[in-house]
Scaffold this active site. Structure first.
Site, PDB file in Angstrom:
ATOM      1  N   SER A 117      52.093  48.380  48.245  1.00 56.23           N
ATOM      2  CA  SER A 117      52.777  49.013  49.673  1.00 56.23           C
ATOM      3  C   SER A 117      52.383  47.798  51.063  1.00 56.23           C
ATOM      4  O   SER A 117      53.385  48.431  51.889  1.00 56.23           O
ATOM      5  CB  SER A 117      51.514  50.110  49.625  1.00 56.23           C
ATOM      6  OG  SER A 117      50.379  49.785  50.248  1.00 56.23           O
ATOM      7  N   CYS A 145      17.380  36.217  37.655  1.00 53.42           N
ATOM      8  CA  CYS A 145      17.242  36.752  39.275  1.00 53.42           C
ATOM      9  C   CYS A 145      16.597  37.761  39.650  1.00 53.42           C
ATOM     10  O   CYS A 145      16.452  38.607  41.142  1.00 53.42           O
ATOM     11  CB  CYS A 145      17.482  36.478  40.833  1.00 53.42           C
ATOM     12  SG  CYS A 145      19.099  37.258  41.294  1.00 53.42           S
ATOM     13  N   ALA A 193      49.644  47.014  42.396  1.00 53.21           N
ATOM     14  CA  ALA A 193      48.982  47.935  41.999  1.00 53.21           C
ATOM     15  C   ALA A 193      50.052  48.533  41.171  1.00 53.21           C
ATOM     16  O   ALA A 193      49.999  49.514  40.045  1.00 53.21           O
ATOM     17  CB  ALA A 193      47.968  49.425  42.158  1.00 53.21           C
ATOM     18  N   ASN A 244      60.628  48.442  44.532  1.00 51.43           N
ATOM     19  CA  ASN A 244      58.585  49.924  44.909  1.00 51.43           C
ATOM     20  C   ASN A 244      60.015  50.573  44.580  1.00 51.43           C
ATOM     21  O   ASN A 244      60.948  50.547  44.627  1.00 51.43           O
ATOM     22  CB  ASN A 244      58.082  49.093  45.547  1.00 51.43           C
ATOM     23  CG  ASN A 244      57.025  49.634  46.226  1.00 51.43           C
ATOM     24  OD1 ASN A 244      56.339  49.256  45.325  1.00 51.43           O
ATOM     25  ND2 ASN A 244      57.078  50.438  47.274  1.00 51.43           N
ATOM     26  N   HIS A 250      43.232  38.929  43.952  1.00 50.76           N
ATOM     27  CA  HIS A 250      41.816  40.271  44.422  1.00 50.76           C
ATOM     28  C   HIS A 250      41.187  39.588  43.365  1.00 50.76           C
ATOM     29  O   HIS A 250      40.486  40.804  43.172  1.00 50.76           O
ATOM     30  CB  HIS A 250      42.212  41.544  44.776  1.00 50.76           C
ATOM     31  CG  HIS A 250      43.123  41.256  45.588  1.00 50.76           C
ATOM     32  ND1 HIS A 250      43.385  42.926  45.904  1.00 50.76           N
ATOM     33  CD2 HIS A 250      42.971  40.748  47.228  1.00 50.76           C
ATOM     34  CE1 HIS A 250      44.391  42.392  47.163  1.00 50.76           C
ATOM     35  NE2 HIS A 250      44.515  41.616  47.960  1.00 50.76           N
ATOM     36  N   CYS A 274      26.473  37.925  39.141  1.00 54.42           N
ATOM     37  CA  CYS A 274      24.820  38.503  39.946  1.00 54.42           C
ATOM     38  C   CYS A 274      25.270  38.404  41.361  1.00 54.42           C
ATOM     39  O   CYS A 274      25.798  37.155  41.469  1.00 54.42           O
ATOM     40  CB  CYS A 274      23.781  37.893  39.579  1.00 54.42           C
ATOM     41  SG  CYS A 274      22.891  38.008  40.723  1.00 54.42           S
TER      42      CYS A 274
END
Ligand code: APR
Length: 241
Positions: free
Chosen positions: A185, A146, A22, A206, A117, A125
Site C-alpha cells: 500500500s 541476561c 505483504a 497491486n 523490515h 534478546c
C-alpha cells in the site's frame, strides 16, 4: 498499457529492482495488514508492533508474534515467488527489496534479497541483543545470558531499519532502469519513499490502486501471482547471458 509492455521494458533494462510488500504473500495464505482481511482490521498495531508494546505489554506482544510464526509453518511460496526467483536466475532481476519478514522469497530460491523490515524466523534478546533460536521465543524462554525478554528480529514501529538492507535497496533503486513495486500500500515510511528515489521506469502491480499510483509509469491491477505468470509468459523464456 499491458504486461507485454512491462516485458519489453524488462528486456531493455540493464538493472531491474523489485520492491515487495505483504500483498506478495497473501496468495501463500498470510494476511496483509491494511486490506479488509488484513491484521490491522482486528488488531491495533500500536498494541503489538512497537517497542513500547514489547516493554509494557510483553505477553500480548509475544503472543502476536508467536501466532504469526506458527501460522507461517503452514505456508509456502506461491508461483509468483518462484517466477521472481527464476527471473533472478535469468539475469532479469538484480535485487528484491522486501518489507516482508516471512522469507518466502528466499524459500523460493531468490538469492539477492534485502530484508528492509527484518525477519520473523530468527530472534534475539531485547536487552543484550544476543541471538536466540526461534524455538526459544516460541517456548516463552528468556535470554540465556541476561534473563532479558526475547523478540523476533523484525523492525518494530519506532525502530530504525537495518542499515545494510536500506543502503543496498536505496543504492540499487536509484541506479535501476526499472523498478517494479508489488503488493504494498506504500503507507509505511521510510520504504514508501523508495519509489520516488528511482530514476528509471516505475511499475506498480497491486490488487488495488494506492494513493500514490500517479507516480507510476505503468499500473497493473490484479494479483501478484496472476500478473507475474502473465509477465513470465510474455517474456517467452527470455534471459540475459
Ligand atoms: N496481489 C497483489 N496485491 C495484493 C494482493 C495480491 N495477491 N493481496 C493484497 N494486495 C495488496 C493490497 O490491496 C494492499 O494494497 O497489497 C497491499 C498490502 O498493503 P499493506 O497491507 O499495507 O502491507 P504493506 O504495504 O506491506 O505494509 C507495510 O506495514 O504493518 C507494517 O511492517 C508491516 O511491512 C509491513 C508494512
Amino acid at each position: 498499457m499491458t504486461v507485454e509492455l512491462l516485458a519489453q521494458w524488462m528486456k531493455q533494462s540493464k538493472t531491474t529492482v523489485v520492491l515487495t510488500g505483504a500483498g506478495m504473500s497473501t496468495e501463500s495464505g498470510i494476511p496483509d495488514f491494511r486490506s479488509q482481511s488484513g491484521w490491522w482490521q482486528n488488531i491495533d498495531p500500536r498494541t503489538v508492533t512497537t517497542t513500547d508494546s514489547l516493554l509494557k505489554n510483553y505477553a500480548m506482544f509475544r503472543e502476536f508474534y508467536q501466532m504469526r510464526i506458527q501460522a507461517l509453518k503452514k505456508c509456502a511460496p506461491h508461483k509468483g515467488h518462484h517466477i521472481l526467483a527464476d527471473l533472478e536466475k535469468r539475469g532479469l532481476i538484480s535485487l528484491i527489496a522486501t518489507q516482508n519478514v516471512d522469507q518466502l522469497h528466499q524459500q523460493a530460491g531468490s538469492k539477492k534479497v534485502a530484508e528492509l523490515h527484518g525477519n520473523i524466523l530468527t530472534a534475539r534478546c531485547q536487552k543484550c541483543n544476543k541471538p536466540h533460536a526461534k524455538e526459544q521465543f516460541l517456548n516463552n524462554a528468556i535470554c540465556t545470558y541476561c534473563l532479558g525478554k526475547l523478540r523476533p528480529n523484525v523492525v518494530l514501529f519506532g525502530e530504525t531499519l537495518p542499515m545494510e538492507a536500506w543502503n543496498r535497496s536505496l543504492n540499487e533503486i536509484q541506479n535501476a532502469d526499472l523498478v517494479i513495486v508489488i503488493g504494498t500500500s506504500l503507507e509505511v515510511y521510510p520504504v514508501n519513499q523508495l519509489p520516488q528515489m528511482a530514476k528509471g521506469r516505475l511499475v506498480y502491480i497491486n490488487l488495488d490502486q494506492s494513493s500514490d499510483s500517479g507516480q507510476f509509469d505503468l499500473v497493473l491491477e490484479g494479483t501478484a501471482g496472476e500478473i507475474l505468470a502473465e509477465l513470465d509468459e510474455a517474456l517467452e523464456g527470455y534471459s540475459k547471458g
